[in-house]
Structures are given as structure tokens and as C-alpha cells.
Design a protein around this motif. Structure first.
Motif, mmCIF file in Angstrom:
data_model
loop_
_atom_site.group_PDB
_atom_site.id
_atom_site.type_symbol
_atom_site.label_atom_id
_atom_site.label_comp_id
_atom_site.label_asym_id
_atom_site.label_seq_id
_atom_site.Cartn_x
_atom_site.Cartn_y
_atom_site.Cartn_z
ATOM 1 N N THR A 94 0.831 -1.205 0.000
ATOM 2 C CA THR A 94 0.000 0.000 0.000
ATOM 3 C C THR A 94 0.864 1.253 0.000
ATOM 4 O O THR A 94 0.657 2.167 -0.813
ATOM 5 N N GLN A 95 1.834 1.302 0.899
ATOM 6 C CA GLN A 95 2.666 2.502 1.028
ATOM 7 C C GLN A 95 3.575 2.726 -0.187
ATOM 8 O O GLN A 95 3.736 3.855 -0.644
ATOM 9 N N LEU A 96 4.157 1.656 -0.710
ATOM 10 C CA LEU A 96 5.031 1.811 -1.876
ATOM 11 C C LEU A 96 4.246 2.279 -3.092
ATOM 12 O O LEU A 96 4.736 3.093 -3.879
ATOM 13 N N LYS A 97 3.023 1.794 -3.253
ATOM 14 C CA LYS A 97 2.189 2.255 -4.365
ATOM 15 C C LYS A 97 1.821 3.729 -4.215
ATOM 16 O O LYS A 97 1.711 4.446 -5.208
ATOM 17 N N LEU A 98 1.638 4.183 -2.982
ATOM 18 C CA LEU A 98 1.345 5.599 -2.740
ATOM 19 C C LEU A 98 2.578 6.481 -2.960
ATOM 20 O O LEU A 98 2.467 7.609 -3.427
ATOM 21 N N ILE A 99 3.739 5.977 -2.615
ATOM 22 C CA ILE A 99 4.993 6.735 -2.731
ATOM 23 C C ILE A 99 5.471 6.816 -4.174
ATOM 24 O O ILE A 99 6.022 7.825 -4.600
ATOM 25 N N LEU A 100 5.245 5.765 -4.943
ATOM 26 C CA LEU A 100 5.801 5.638 -6.295
ATOM 27 C C LEU A 100 5.553 6.850 -7.197
ATOM 28 O O LEU A 100 6.504 7.357 -7.804
ATOM 29 N N PRO A 101 4.350 7.378 -7.303
ATOM 30 C CA PRO A 101 4.142 8.526 -8.197
ATOM 31 C C PRO A 101 4.902 9.785 -7.777
ATOM 32 O O PRO A 101 5.204 10.642 -8.603
ATOM 33 N N LYS A 102 5.242 9.894 -6.501
ATOM 34 C CA LYS A 102 5.941 11.068 -5.985
ATOM 35 C C LYS A 102 7.439 11.032 -6.274
ATOM 36 O O LYS A 102 8.130 12.022 -6.079
ATOM 37 N N LEU A 103 7.953 9.895 -6.722
ATOM 38 C CA LEU A 103 9.392 9.735 -6.924
ATOM 39 C C LEU A 103 9.844 10.112 -8.330
ATOM 40 O O LEU A 103 11.028 10.025 -8.633
ATOM 41 N N SER A 104 8.938 10.491 -9.184
ATOM 42 C CA SER A 104 9.195 10.821 -10.598
ATOM 43 C C SER A 104 9.919 9.669 -11.293
ATOM 44 O O SER A 104 9.602 8.517 -11.067
ATOM 45 N N ASN A 105 10.906 9.960 -12.089
ATOM 46 C CA ASN A 105 11.594 8.922 -12.866
ATOM 47 C C ASN A 105 12.952 8.574 -12.274
ATOM 48 O O ASN A 105 13.899 8.320 -12.992
ATOM 49 N N SER A 106 13.038 8.551 -10.979
ATOM 50 C CA SER A 106 14.313 8.266 -10.324
ATOM 51 C C SER A 106 14.655 6.785 -10.394
ATOM 52 O O SER A 106 13.819 5.943 -10.699
ATOM 53 N N GLN A 107 15.891 6.491 -10.068
ATOM 54 C CA GLN A 107 16.360 5.100 -10.005
ATOM 55 C C GLN A 107 15.586 4.343 -8.944
ATOM 56 O O GLN A 107 15.219 3.192 -9.126
ATOM 57 N N LEU A 108 15.284 5.002 -7.833
ATOM 58 C CA LEU A 108 14.527 4.373 -6.763
ATOM 59 C C LEU A 108 13.107 4.038 -7.224
ATOM 60 O O LEU A 108 12.579 2.975 -6.902
ATOM 61 N N ALA A 109 12.508 4.922 -7.995
ATOM 62 C CA ALA A 109 11.163 4.662 -8.538
ATOM 63 C C ALA A 109 11.180 3.429 -9.425
ATOM 64 O O ALA A 109 10.277 2.587 -9.355
ATOM 65 N N GLN A 110 12.205 3.292 -10.244
ATOM 66 C CA GLN A 110 12.329 2.118 -11.112
ATOM 67 C C GLN A 110 12.511 0.848 -10.295
ATOM 68 O O GLN A 110 11.923 -0.185 -10.593
ATOM 69 N N GLN A 111 13.296 0.951 -9.240
ATOM 70 C CA GLN A 111 13.539 -0.201 -8.381
ATOM 71 C C GLN A 111 12.247 -0.637 -7.688
ATOM 72 O O GLN A 111 11.939 -1.830 -7.639
ATOM 73 N N ILE A 112 11.482 0.310 -7.190
ATOM 74 C CA ILE A 112 10.209 -0.011 -6.532
ATOM 75 C C ILE A 112 9.218 -0.583 -7.533
ATOM 76 O O ILE A 112 8.544 -1.576 -7.258
ATOM 77 N N SER A 113 9.141 0.026 -8.700
ATOM 78 C CA SER A 113 8.234 -0.455 -9.744
ATOM 79 C C SER A 113 8.553 -1.899 -10.117
ATOM 80 O O SER A 113 7.648 -2.742 -10.216
ATOM 81 N N ASN A 114 9.819 -2.203 -10.307
ATOM 82 C CA ASN A 114 10.241 -3.574 -10.624
ATOM 83 C C ASN A 114 9.916 -4.532 -9.477
ATOM 84 O O ASN A 114 9.461 -5.648 -9.707
ATOM 85 N N ALA A 115 10.147 -4.094 -8.254
ATOM 86 C CA ALA A 115 9.883 -4.952 -7.097
ATOM 87 C C ALA A 115 8.398 -5.279 -6.987
ATOM 88 O O ALA A 115 8.033 -6.404 -6.656
ATOM 89 N N LEU A 116 7.548 -4.300 -7.274
ATOM 90 C CA LEU A 116 6.105 -4.539 -7.188
ATOM 91 C C LEU A 116 5.601 -5.418 -8.335
ATOM 92 O O LEU A 116 4.636 -6.161 -8.160
ATOM 93 N N LYS A 117 6.256 -5.345 -9.480
ATOM 94 C CA LYS A 117 5.832 -6.159 -10.630
ATOM 95 C C LYS A 117 6.339 -7.590 -10.549
ATOM 96 O O LYS A 117 5.651 -8.530 -10.911
ATOM 97 N N PHE A 118 7.585 -7.747 -10.101
ATOM 98 C CA PHE A 118 8.240 -9.049 -10.118
ATOM 99 C C PHE A 118 8.712 -9.411 -8.713
ATOM 100 O O PHE A 118 9.593 -8.772 -8.175
ATOM 101 N N SER A 119 8.153 -10.452 -8.175
ATOM 102 C CA SER A 119 8.502 -10.897 -6.827
ATOM 103 C C SER A 119 9.960 -11.324 -6.760
ATOM 104 O O SER A 119 10.423 -12.100 -7.593
#
Length: 171
Positions: A94-119
Motif C-alpha cells: 500500500t505505502q510503496l504504491k502511494l509513494i511511487l508517483p511522488k518519486l518521478s523517474n528516479s532510479q529508486l522509482a524504477q527499483q520499486i516499480s520492478n519490485a512490485l511487478k516481479f517478486s
């Protein structure tokens, strides 16, 4: 391939984990995840210190994105009956999905996006390794160049070995 589960004596684990800063959720979650990935059953009780009196994860954790990501990855290695890790998984998703849009196109945003898509639990080790090398390389302020070069060298050696094995099979 059969995987053996090794039970660590709870006192040895507690002694070992006590060497980690008790308030460093990232370090605790990383240690927990790595041990579970290697087949060691370790107690999830170390995560209780990050919950409030009602058993919910403390709200201030949402300000620590790296720690949230580490907890999310650790919670994926839960076993049946570990309610604190069930709660951790729900909380972090829940929290990572809420945080993700606020991170713009950073490396951390990509890392979180990948983590949420692929276990991380279901990932192919070499593919996950390659992703980690890329993320680590982009994070210049904390990168240890010796460790990074060693990881690249190891990855390339194993990749060459696999290519050789494949070419030997086709002969």
C-alpha cells in the motif's frame, strides 16, 4: 531441485541480529531475507520493534522508502502463520504504491516499480543479480567500486560459462 530448510537456533540468530542496529529496519530486513533465501528458518520477531501497541507498523516508516522496500522484499519470504509478515506485506504494498508517483523517474522509482511487478522470491537469481548491479551502479553516492567490479566480474564469468555450455550442447 530439493531445497532443505535449516533451522537456526533462535539464540544464535538473536545474538547475530543483535549486532545489527536495532532501529535499522533495512539491515534487519535484508539479513532476514538473505537467510530465508538460503533456506534458513529465522524468527520474524525482530520486526515487532517496528510496530505500535496495536500491532500495526509505525506510520513514520513511510518516510523511509529504502527501509519500506527492504521490508517488502523480506515479507515475501513469510511462511504460513507469520501474521506480522502478512501485515508487513499489506502495509508495504500500500505505502510503496502511494509513494511511487511522488518519486518521478528516479532510479529508486524504477527499483520499486520492478519490485512490485516481479517478486524477488520468484525471480531468476542471475536476472535479479543483473538488476541489482544496474541499480547499484546508478547509485553513485553509496557505491563501493570494488564490490561493484567484483559483482560484474562474477556475472560475466558465469555468463561466459553458460554460453560455453550451450555451445558444447549444440555440437
Amino acid at each position: 531441485m530439493e531445497k532443505h530448510v535449516i533451522f537456526l537456533d533462535s539464540t544464535s540468530y538473536e545474538d547475530w541480529i543483535s549486532e545489527v542496529d536495532g532501529n535499522d529496519l533495512h539491515a534487519i530486513a535484508l539479513c532476514f531475507r538473505l537467510l530465508r533465501q538460503q533456506g534458513y528458518y529465522v524468527s520474524c520477531d525482530a520486526f515487532r520493534r517496528f510496530t505500535d501497541d496495536q500491532g500495526d507498523f509505525k506510520k513514520e516508516l513511510v518516510n523511509e522508502v529504502h527501509e519500506m522496500l527492504s521490508l517488502y522484499e523480506a515479507a515475501q519470504f513469510r511462511v504460513h502463520g507469520e501474521e506480522i509478515l502478512d501485515e508487513a506485506l499489506t502495509f508495504t504494498i500500500t505505502q510503496l504504491k502511494l509513494i511511487l508517483p511522488k518519486l518521478s523517474n528516479s532510479q529508486l522509482a524504477q527499483q520499486i516499480s520492478n519490485a512490485l511487478k516481479f517478486s524477488i522470491k520468484d525471480g531468476v537469481v542471475r536476472v535479479e543479480t543483473r538488476k541489482c548491479i544496474s541499480f547499484y551502479q546508478e547509485n553513485h553516492e553509496s557505491s563501493n567500486q570494488v564490490l561493484l567490479n567484483f559483482a560484474k566480474l562474477d556475472f560475466n564469468i558465469v555468463q561466459r560459462l553458460h554460453k560455453k555450455e550451450l555451445s558444447d550442447l549444440t555440437r
